[in-house]
Design an enzyme around this catalytic site. Structure first.
Site, PDB file in Angstrom:
ATOM      1  N   GLY A 146       0.847  -1.186   0.000  1.00 17.52           N
ATOM      2  CA  GLY A 146       0.000   0.000   0.000  1.00 17.52           C
ATOM      3  C   GLY A 146       0.879   1.231   0.000  1.00 17.52           C
ATOM      4  O   GLY A 146       2.090   1.140   0.219  1.00 17.52           O
TER       5      GLY A 146
ATOM      6  N   GLY B 159       2.628   5.595   4.380  1.00 14.64           N
ATOM      7  CA  GLY B 159       1.832   6.321   5.375  1.00 14.64           C
ATOM      8  C   GLY B 159       0.468   5.730   5.671  1.00 14.64           C
ATOM      9  O   GLY B 159      -0.297   6.296   6.433  1.00 14.64           O
ATOM     10  N   VAL B 160       0.129   4.592   5.073  1.00 11.51           N
ATOM     11  CA  VAL B 160      -1.198   4.027   5.337  1.00 11.51           C
ATOM     12  C   VAL B 160      -1.227   3.190   6.613  1.00 11.51           C
ATOM     13  O   VAL B 160      -2.301   2.778   7.056  1.00 11.51           O
ATOM     14  CB  VAL B 160      -1.743   3.174   4.160  1.00 11.51           C
ATOM     15  CG1 VAL B 160      -2.116   4.056   3.000  1.00 11.51           C
ATOM     16  CG2 VAL B 160      -0.758   2.114   3.744  1.00 11.51           C
TER      17      VAL B 160
ATOM     18  N   HIS C  50     -17.571   7.905 -13.408  1.00 16.82           N
ATOM     19  CA  HIS C  50     -16.780   6.965 -14.201  1.00 16.82           C
ATOM     20  C   HIS C  50     -16.838   5.561 -13.581  1.00 16.82           C
ATOM     21  O   HIS C  50     -17.144   4.578 -14.273  1.00 16.82           O
ATOM     22  CB  HIS C  50     -15.326   7.484 -14.269  1.00 16.82           C
ATOM     23  CG  HIS C  50     -14.393   6.610 -15.035  1.00 16.82           C
ATOM     24  ND1 HIS C  50     -13.929   6.941 -16.288  1.00 16.82           N
ATOM     25  CD2 HIS C  50     -13.821   5.426 -14.738  1.00 16.82           C
ATOM     26  CE1 HIS C  50     -13.115   5.991 -16.714  1.00 16.82           C
ATOM     27  NE2 HIS C  50     -13.037   5.067 -15.790  1.00 16.82           N
ATOM     28  N   GLU C  51     -16.580   5.478 -12.283  1.00 14.79           N
ATOM     29  CA  GLU C  51     -16.548   4.159 -11.628  1.00 14.79           C
ATOM     30  C   GLU C  51     -17.929   3.507 -11.614  1.00 14.79           C
ATOM     31  O   GLU C  51     -18.057   2.311 -11.861  1.00 14.79           O
ATOM     32  CB  GLU C  51     -15.994   4.268 -10.207  1.00 14.79           C
ATOM     33  CG  GLU C  51     -14.530   4.708 -10.125  1.00 14.79           C
ATOM     34  CD  GLU C  51     -13.584   3.861 -10.957  1.00 14.79           C
ATOM     35  OE1 GLU C  51     -13.841   2.651 -11.139  1.00 14.79           O
ATOM     36  OE2 GLU C  51     -12.580   4.417 -11.440  1.00 14.79           O
TER      37      GLU C  51
ATOM     38  N   HIS D  19     -18.632   1.876 -14.866  1.00 15.44           N
ATOM     39  CA  HIS D  19     -18.071   0.515 -14.959  1.00 15.44           C
ATOM     40  C   HIS D  19     -18.954  -0.479 -14.210  1.00 15.44           C
ATOM     41  O   HIS D  19     -19.262  -1.558 -14.707  1.00 15.44           O
ATOM     42  CB  HIS D  19     -16.694   0.453 -14.281  1.00 15.44           C
ATOM     43  CG  HIS D  19     -15.581   1.052 -15.075  1.00 15.44           C
ATOM     44  ND1 HIS D  19     -15.306   0.682 -16.358  1.00 15.44           N
ATOM     45  CD2 HIS D  19     -14.629   1.970 -14.734  1.00 15.44           C
ATOM     46  CE1 HIS D  19     -14.248   1.366 -16.793  1.00 15.44           C
ATOM     47  NE2 HIS D  19     -13.817   2.153 -15.833  1.00 15.44           N
TER      48      HIS D  19
HETATM   49 ZN    ZN Z   1     -12.053   3.288 -15.797  1.00 16.53          ZN
END
Ligand code: ZN
Length: 470
Positions: free
Chosen positions: A36, A39-40, A261-262, A265
């Protein structure tokens, strides 16, 4: 990090009592890779696991292994595992594993390189050298899983990979609460940590700690005895400016476009029963991606029908189509590059590698033709055939795009409703999305796929290779 917590539960159970865990038929994990962004909280997470299981936490950084002198790194690896065996059950944490674990290039570059290779080999030897029942778990962390030597990821080594994402809005709220409490910061009545959490998409745990710290410093400088919302806002601005330079801060307008956009999908994948089941949609940036729609296959697939492939192309087009439907022909964005690349490649292969179209018939043209780095294979094709392939690829893509746009256009209201929830929560599950779609009467034909972990724990067969599906 509820999802990650679920995934590491088993590691804790194992460390608490290795023998008992194995008697119950659990498949003991051995090596786990956390990956990841910086800093996560990968290190904190590993520490928390050791703390929760009440076992020693032995930690070393990959860069500690890399020394000027040949042999030192390998000796340190040996020492590390000897120490671990003495203290078992215990947790070994190797931070920045990429410092030693980079892909071996096979070309010698002199001292430093040989040294790294020796260290890596020693690490592989040690990983293979202890049994999974010995009560040692090795957790390695990296923010560059893509450059790791594949040998490290093989079964019996770091074969379980857990993505540690940036926190969502709820996660950020909880993180802020922790830091405020830990530092015993007296807050003004006007402070609403939820407002701060909402205003900080894409921030890591470390960034949030910085905000709390900075706000406290600002209040001290003003000789105030309480930290108010004003200080938090100033602190956010400061940190955000630092982040903007690094290209991480996302404006609300961008965030909305990413959400459309997501969801584009996601909705398309629910309209084709051949598409991989939808798992979740997220607009929390990770790595290079600004948002992500996760579909998980029901099982490992080996062959695909033309229908499956076409479903995939439609799904890839869902993002761009949503941009066009909601923002107009000139509102489309660069965010679709990767989608278009993958759709085009698939279409090319449908036509020219798998011979799946009427126009060209059962033909196979080497894909190397499109790849300048691969030597040409197979028979030459005529210019006429090449032109026909291009036309067919183009037609296939245009048809799929038109159909995708139709889907998006038919369900505009439902999509907007899903986008609103997504903007609010930043990550939504497939079930949450489907609930909204059903309210709007959208006919959903594909099913949802719950988290990998839930499915694994639901099934009674312990030999299910947990974590194999990522
Ligand atoms: Zn996309």
């Amino acid at each position: 990090m509820d999802e990650v917590k679920e995934e590491v539960k088993e590691i804790i159970d194992y460390l608490k009592d290795p023998q008992r865990f194995q008697k119950l038929g659990g498949r003991a994990p051995k090596g786990v890779l956390f990956y990841g962004d910086p800093g996560v909280g990968k290190t904190l997470l590993a520490k928390a696991i050791a703390g929760e299981a009440n076992v020693p936490f032995i930690s070393i950084s990959g860069s500690d292994f890399v020394e000027m002198f040949v042999g030192v790194g390998a000796a340190r690896v040996r020492d590390l595992f000897e120490t671990a065996k003495k203290h078992a059950p215990c947790l070994v944490f190797i931070d920045e594993i990429d410092a030693v674990g980079r892909t071996r290039s096979g070309v010698g570059f002199g001292g430093g390189h040989d040294e790294r290779e020796q260290t890596l080999n020693q690490l592989l030897v040690e990983l293979d050298g202890f049994e999974s029942g010995e009560g040692i778990i090795v957790i390695a962390a990296t923010n560059r899983p893509d450059i790791l030597d594949p040998a490290l990821l093989r079964p019996g080594r770091f074969d379980r990979q857990i993505s540690v994402p940036k926190p969502d809005v709820k996660g950020r709220y909880e993180i802020l609460k922790v830091h405020v409490k830990k530092k015993k910061i007296p807050l003004d009545n006007d402070v609403d940590l939820m407002v701060i959490a909402r205003g900080t998409p894409g921030f890591s745990g470390a960034d949030l700690a910085n905000i709390v710290n900075e706000a406290a410093l600002l209040a001290a400088r003003k000789r105030k005895d309480r930290v108010g919302m004003k200080e938090f806002e100033e602190a956010m601005d400061r940190i955000m400016m630092g982040l903007e330079r690094k290209g991480m801060a996302i404006t609300p307008a961008e965030k909305e476009k990413i959400a459309y956009h997501e969801v584009g999908h996601a909705i398309v994948s629910l309209m084709f029963k051949e598409a991989d089941p939808l798992h979740k949609v997220s607009i929390i940036p990770r790595g290079m991606a600004l948002g992500v729609t996760v579909n998980l296959p029901e099982e490992d697939r080996h062959i695909y029908s033309k229908k499956d492939l076409m479903a995939r192309i439609h799904q890839l087009f869902g993002g761009r189509a949503a941009e066009e439907v909601f923002y107009g022909k000139d509102g489309i964005t660069t965010g679709a590059e990767n989608d278009l690349m993958r759709a085009t490649e698939l279409a090319y292969r449908i036509v020219a590698s798998w011979g799946m179209t009427e126009e060209l018939g059962p033909i196979h043209v080497s894909t190397a033709r499109n790849n300048p780095f691969m030597p040409q294979q197979g028979p030459e094709i005529s210019e006429e055939t090449a032109r026909k392939i291009d036309e067919e690829v183009n037609r296939l893509l245009r048809d799929a795009y038109a159909k995708t746009k139709e889907i998006i256009e038919s369900y505009k209201d439902a999509i907007t409703a899903v986008v609103e929830l997504l903007l609010d929560k930043e990550t939504i599950t497939c079930d949450e999305m489907v609930a909204i779609l059903e309210e709007y009467g959208v006919p959903v034909v594909n099913k949802c796929r719950k988290s990998i972990v839930e499915v694994v724990s639901d099934s009674s067969a312990p030999e299910t290779p947990a974590g194999a599906i990522e």
